[in-house]
Design an enzyme around this catalytic site. Structure first.
Site, PDB file in Angstrom:
ATOM      1  CD  GLU A  45      -2.359  25.916   0.692  1.00 29.97           C
ATOM      2  OE1 GLU A  45      -1.968  24.741   0.742  1.00 29.97           O
ATOM      3  OE2 GLU A  45      -1.618  26.899   0.917  1.00 29.97           O
TER       4      GLU A  45
ATOM      5  CD  GLU B 136      -1.044  29.288   4.289  1.00 32.01           C
ATOM      6  OE1 GLU B 136      -2.199  29.015   4.672  1.00 32.01           O
ATOM      7  OE2 GLU B 136      -0.218  28.427   3.932  1.00 32.01           O
TER       8      GLU B 136
HETATM    9  C1  IDC Z   1       1.306  23.476   8.137  1.00 36.19           C
HETATM   10  C2  IDC Z   1       1.763  23.771   9.546  1.00 36.19           C
HETATM   11  C3  IDC Z   1       2.184  22.507  10.217  1.00 36.19           C
HETATM   12  C4  IDC Z   1       1.078  21.471  10.119  1.00 36.19           C
HETATM   13  C5  IDC Z   1       0.644  21.288   8.700  1.00 36.19           C
HETATM   14  C6  IDC Z   1      -0.511  20.324   8.668  1.00 36.19           C
HETATM   15  O1  IDC Z   1       2.804  24.721   9.542  1.00 36.19           O
HETATM   16  O2  IDC Z   1       2.483  22.740  11.579  1.00 36.19           O
HETATM   17  O3  IDC Z   1       1.539  20.234  10.625  1.00 36.19           O
HETATM   18  O4  IDC Z   1       0.273  22.536   8.151  1.00 36.19           O
HETATM   19  O5  IDC Z   1      -1.501  20.617   7.784  1.00 36.19           O
HETATM   20  C7  IDC Z   1       0.135  25.523   3.621  1.00 36.19           C
HETATM   21  C8  IDC Z   1      -1.099  25.280   4.416  1.00 36.19           C
HETATM   22  C9  IDC Z   1      -0.782  25.316   5.910  1.00 36.19           C
HETATM   23  C10 IDC Z   1       0.584  24.713   6.194  1.00 36.19           C
HETATM   24  C11 IDC Z   1       1.630  25.613   5.558  1.00 36.19           C
HETATM   25  C12 IDC Z   1       3.073  25.219   5.898  1.00 36.19           C
HETATM   26  O6  IDC Z   1      -2.143  26.179   4.107  1.00 36.19           O
HETATM   27  O7  IDC Z   1      -1.791  24.609   6.575  1.00 36.19           O
HETATM   28  O8  IDC Z   1       0.802  24.680   7.595  1.00 36.19           O
HETATM   29  N1  IDC Z   1       1.385  25.608   4.122  1.00 36.19           N
HETATM   30  O9  IDC Z   1       3.351  23.931   5.432  1.00 36.19           O
HETATM   31  N2  IDC Z   1       0.211  25.624   2.310  1.00 36.19           N
HETATM   32  C13 IDC Z   1       1.512  25.728   1.956  1.00 36.19           C
HETATM   33  C14 IDC Z   1       2.277  25.724   3.096  1.00 36.19           C
END
Ligand code: IDC
Length: 339
Positions: free
Chosen positions: A169, A262
């Site tokens: 991302e 994702e």
């Molecule tokens: C989130 C995880 C969370 C963690 C966080 C830290 O669910 O446990 O603490 O990342 O980076 C994304 C990202 C993905 C995110 C996810 C949900 O690619 O890493 O995971 N998310 O927030 N993009 C949009 C949402």
């Protein structure tokens, strides 16, 4: 170029001889399952196609960050994912920051090698996700990405089931900055694995600019990545991302080769209430256009977007639906049931 068959057999025998001392050699890839059915994937026009040129939709799950939830990705959990959930693809989410790759490049690379082998042994495709997030400029991690993808592609070049997601991302950067990063990473992969499909992240957290000015699709069309077998990624979280996002995706699937690497049925935090009605609208659009998708995430993290209830991975009880959260039950059905 694939290695000669004789050489492969010789290498396999040599590896088996070395590994033999430590334990049984890994089983040969199964002759049933998604990879046996579809073979080496290619991008034909805007579609992901199988080895015979027929459009194919892959559906599957992403791991959580390997630095936190590797305990949920093992032989038992992957057997369930492949056999019960009937997933086509496993996304191996290797964070770069937050305690990920940059803290132990060799250790994380070894982990990813191992998960690729585990997916392969179960007949699934594997997406190798360079999970950069913050800083949002992918060039910040360019040297690491080049080293990592060289090693991954060199080791797995003869497998038909590996896809390379080079930037999870990107954020805070113009499309031209992402494209320039892709120009520097893709040749490293292609030098080893000329036909592997590469997935390129898009502006504003792979929203195609929907979280920005909404012009991301136009910018890609005006200045596409100059390589074949490339797809662009879109991520969404159904309870946060409404019509505007959905329309951005609708526009994109008509014009660009897209892969949803994702998504969640909840808020963009990966937590909070699910919006299954909105999520279904997205999946209907993706089914109609045979766009592949991967759900976040196959772990027992406390958040609503982790499919298993807390403690599942320590208990090692992945089968059935008893241990699934609401989002887990919902997504399992949608992976299992053909569109
Ligand atoms: C989130 C995880 C969370 C963690 C966080 C830290 O669910 O446990 O603490 O990342 O980076 C994304 C990202 C993905 C995110 C996810 C949900 O690619 O890493 O995971 N998310 O927030 N993009 C949009 C949402």
């Amino acid at each position: 170029m694939p290695r000669s068959r004789t050489l492969s057999i010789f290498l396999a025998a040599a590896v088996a001889a070395v590994v033999g001392a430590a334990g049984p050699a890994p089983a040969a890839p199964p002759d049933a399952g998604p990879v046996a059915r579809h073979g080496q994937l290619t991008v034909c026009g805007q579609q992901l196609c199988d080895a015979s040129g027929t459009p194919v939709q892959l559906r599957g799950m992403s791991t959580h960050g390997l630095q936190w939830y590797a305990q949920c990705v093992n032989d038992a959990s992957l057997d369930v994912l492949a056999d019960e959930w009937r997933a086509d693809v496993l996304r191996i989410s290797m964070y770069v920051q937050e305690g990920g790759y940059e803290t132990d490049p060799a250790g994380f690379t070894a982990k990813v090698h191992d998960y690729i082998e585990k997916a392969t042994a179960r007949g699934m495709y594997a997406i190798v996700d360079w999970h950069m997030l913050s800083p949002g400029d992918p060039n910040h991690n360019l040297a690491g990405a080049r080293t990592f993808f060289h090693q991954i592609a060199e080791r797995h070049r003869d497998k038909p089931n590996v896809l390379y997601e080079i930037a999870n991302e990107p954020s805070g950067v113009h499309w031209s900055t992402i494209r320039s990063y892709a120009d520097q990473v893709i040749p490293v992969i292609r030098a080893q694995d000329p036909d592997g499909v590469v997935l390129v992240g898009t502006e504003d957290w792979s929203s195609l600019g929907a979280s920005g000015d909404g012009e991301g699709v136009a910018r890609i069309l005006a200045d596409p990545v100059r390589a074949g077998n490339v797809m662009y990624t879109f991520h969404f979280y159904a309870a946060s991302h409404d019509e505007w996002y959905l329309n951005t995706l609708r526009d994109a699937v008509a014009k660009l080769p897209m892969f949803v690497t994702e998504f969640g049925t909840q808020e963009y935090t990966g937590d909070g209430p699910n919006d299954f009605a909105r999520a279904q609208q997205y999946l209907d659009l993706l089914a109609e256009h045979k766009v592949s998708w991967v759900n976040w995430n196959y772990s027992d993290d406390m958040r609503s977007g982790a499919v298993f209830t807390e403690g599942t991975c320590a208990a090692g009880a992945y089968s059935g639906t008893d241990r699934l959260k609401e989002a887990g039950v919902w997504i399992r059905d949608r992976i299992r049931t053909p569109a």
